[in-house]
Design a protein around this motif. Structure first.
Motif, PDB file in Angstrom:
ATOM      1  N   SER A 166       1.067  -1.178   0.055  1.00  0.00           N
ATOM      2  CA  SER A 166      -0.010   0.020  -0.034  1.00  0.00           C
ATOM      3  C   SER A 166       0.965   1.161  -0.030  1.00  0.00           C
ATOM      4  N   PHE A 167       0.154   2.450   0.173  1.00  0.00           N
ATOM      5  CA  PHE A 167       1.148   3.775   0.295  1.00  0.00           C
ATOM      6  C   PHE A 167       2.374   3.601   0.974  1.00  0.00           C
ATOM      7  N   VAL A 168       3.284   4.170   0.395  1.00  0.00           N
ATOM      8  CA  VAL A 168       4.599   4.399   1.233  1.00  0.00           C
ATOM      9  C   VAL A 168       4.441   6.066   1.886  1.00  0.00           C
ATOM     10  N   HIS A 169       4.478   5.933   3.080  1.00  0.00           N
ATOM     11  CA  HIS A 169       3.952   7.198   3.713  1.00  0.00           C
ATOM     12  C   HIS A 169       5.429   7.916   4.175  1.00  0.00           C
ATOM     13  N   ALA A 170       6.575   7.157   4.499  1.00  0.00           N
ATOM     14  CA  ALA A 170       7.768   7.843   4.989  1.00  0.00           C
ATOM     15  C   ALA A 170       9.195   6.881   4.171  1.00  0.00           C
ATOM     16  N   VAL A 171       9.979   7.667   4.138  1.00  0.00           N
ATOM     17  CA  VAL A 171      11.348   7.129   3.781  1.00  0.00           C
ATOM     18  C   VAL A 171      12.618   7.764   4.287  1.00  0.00           C
ATOM     19  N   ALA A 172      13.478   7.193   4.882  1.00  0.00           N
ATOM     20  CA  ALA A 172      14.760   7.834   5.592  1.00  0.00           C
ATOM     21  C   ALA A 172      16.136   7.333   5.078  1.00  0.00           C
ATOM     22  N   PHE A 173      17.106   7.845   4.866  1.00  0.00           N
ATOM     23  CA  PHE A 173      18.277   7.347   4.687  1.00  0.00           C
ATOM     24  C   PHE A 173      18.822   7.007   6.111  1.00  0.00           C
ATOM     25  N   SER A 174      19.747   6.130   6.173  1.00  0.00           N
ATOM     26  CA  SER A 174      20.534   6.034   7.469  1.00  0.00           C
ATOM     27  C   SER A 174      21.784   7.014   7.611  1.00  0.00           C
ATOM     28  N   PRO A 175      22.186   7.359   8.653  1.00  0.00           N
ATOM     29  CA  PRO A 175      23.175   8.386   8.823  1.00  0.00           C
ATOM     30  C   PRO A 175      24.538   8.243   7.864  1.00  0.00           C
TER      31      PRO A 175
END
Length: 471
Positions: free
Chosen positions: A344-353
């Motif tokens: 379903s929808f992807v609400h959030a993404v983040a790179f590791s440091p």
């Protein structure tokens, strides 16, 4: 009862949460166990909490208008309640060096307090014209800027003394305020379709309003070196401005066919990335405003999240088409195939440091980890949430991931193996909607309208990993 605020300590070892149950709770991140008894004293809902920069103290604000300071080590109250606000305290934060506390309230005032004694510093900062919507410290912590309705206010942080008259000029709500990287200027954007520059020392307008947009200016930012301004608007355009004169740099950046929701400079200031309701991402040359290549097309739904990698070489995006995409940060060239797996929808993404991994959160109730170089999923889906995952973030050391969900829980996962670290933090039964590390390198900013909080150490530049929640 709903949780209204939750935050990591500066070293990431403790979580503090504030709730409608009138308590603050401390949690050990590694063991997931509560640290002592709930911190009880408030007579109504706790709306805001914050750690001091050294992690030794906690400040809390409540619906009843009181503020309290606590010893973070033992949970004991430090002194008497800080009384003065007539209505709910919607935001609290420490100054960069920790010697002062600033609070914003629904009574349309800002107050400064001495941390050690809890004593008020001068009179309330009044005449805001309405509830305080945004507050920012200058990079050196000496000044405070606030936005409220159509006005902007500048204050001396040490004394609470207003610096001149309110900064009047906008004819509609102020959407954002920010200091320039060197602290010498303030920029504001508004629903009146203008951007304004102000001298931070005097509060005087710096030139004429920046006019050109034909819709609400929804996003504005300084370049990393402070020489340029970028703005995004409901008129579907992005504009570049010379920060020292307010003069436009070239023609509007046209190409989006929907409201420009977000704009950002690359870490080195050479590029701009924008995201829009038209389902596209665009990369622009910051010096000229020239579109770099074709629009980043591929998503078949609204782009919900976008971020540069720490080194600026890649862009990651998440969409309502259930996929995550990686793009080359300079050319916008797709890097591999879409990262598919969410249902379903992807609400959030983040790179590791370190930029080696990506975490994603989805409406399908899962968190997923991906190899940022290959796009391969790392291990199985992180399952445990009973509701859609609205946000994800890495801890500063990259060892843990925090996720928040509409199931009213916060979960922490081991980034190396995807294992859930203990039981979910859900004692307050909250509706948790967002989580993020702070994004600003020099100042502390918070907004009272949504009770979010971001902190980064002004001296060392170290990120403090904070959960920002709206209940």
């Amino acid at each position: 009862m709903p949780v209204n605020a939750v935050v990591f300590s500066p070293d990431g070892s403790i979580i503090a949460s504030g709730s409608d149950d009138k308590t603050i709770r401390l949690w050990d991140v590694d063991t997931r166990q509560p640290l002592g008894e709930p911190l009880r004293s408030h007579k109504s809902s706790v709306l805001a909490v914050a750690f001091s920069p050294d992690g030794s103290r906690i400040v809390s604000g409540s619906f009843s208008g009181t503020i309290r300071i606590w010893d973070a080590g033992n949970g004991q109250l430090l002194g008497a309640p800080l009384l003065g606000h007539d209505l709910a305290v919607t935001a609290v934060i420490f100054s960069p060096e920790g010697s002062q506390i600033i609070s914003g309230s629904a009574d349309a005032t800002i107050r400064l307090w001495e941390t050690e004694t809890g004593q008020p510093l001068g009179d309330p900062l009044r005449n805001c014209g309405g509830p305080v919507r945004a507050v920012a410290f200058s990079p050196d912590g000496s000044h405070v800027v606030s936005g409220s309705d159509n006005n902007i206010h500048l204050w001396e942080a040490d004394t609470g003394r207003p610096l001149g008259e309110p900064l009047r000029g906008h004819e509609n709500w102020v959407t954002a305020v920010a200091f320039s990287p060197d602290g010498s200027r303030i920029i504001s954007s508004s629903g009146d379709e203008t951007i304004r520059l102000w001298e931070a020392d005097t509060g005087q307008p710096s030139g004429n309003p920046l006019r050109g947009h034909e819709g609400c200016v929804s996003a504005v930012a300084f370049s990393p070196d402070g020489s340029r301004i970028i703005s995004g608007s409901a008129d579907y355009t992005i504009r570049l401005w010379k920060a020292d004169t307010g003069q436009p740099l070239g023609e509007p950046l046209r190409g989006h066919e929907g409201w420009v929701n977000a704009v950002a400079f690359s870490p080195d200031g050479s590029r701009i990335v924008s995201g829009s309701g038209d389902r596209t991402i665009r990369i622009w040359e910051a010096d000229t405003g020239r579109l770099l290549g074709e629009p980043l097309q591929g998503h078949e739904g609204a782009v919900n999240a976008i971020a540069f990698s720490p080194d600026g070489t890649r862009i990651v995006s998440g969409s309502n088409d259930n996929t995550i995409r990686l793009w080359q940060g300079v050319t916008g060239r797709p890097l591999g195939e879409p990262l598919s797996g969410h249902e379903s929808f992807v609400h959030a993404v983040a790179f590791s440091p370190d930029g080696s991994r990506i975490a994603s959160g989805s409406r399908d109730k899962t968190v997923r980890l991906w190899d940022a170089d290959t796009g391969q999923m790392l291990g199985e889906s992180l399952r445990g949430h009973a509701g859609e995952v609205k946000a994800v973030a890495f801890s500063p050391d990259g060892l843990r991931i925090a996720s928040v969900s509409l199931d009213e829980t916060i979960r922490i996962w081991e980034a190396n193996n995807g294992q859930l670290s203990g039981e979910p933090l859900g004692s307050h039964q909250s509706l948790v909607l967002s989580v993020t590390p702070p994004s600003d390198a020099s100042r502390t900013v918070f907004s009272s309208s949504d009770r979010t909080l971001q902190i980064r150490d002004a001296d060392s530049g170290q990120f403090y990993f904070y959960l920002l929640l709206i209940a």
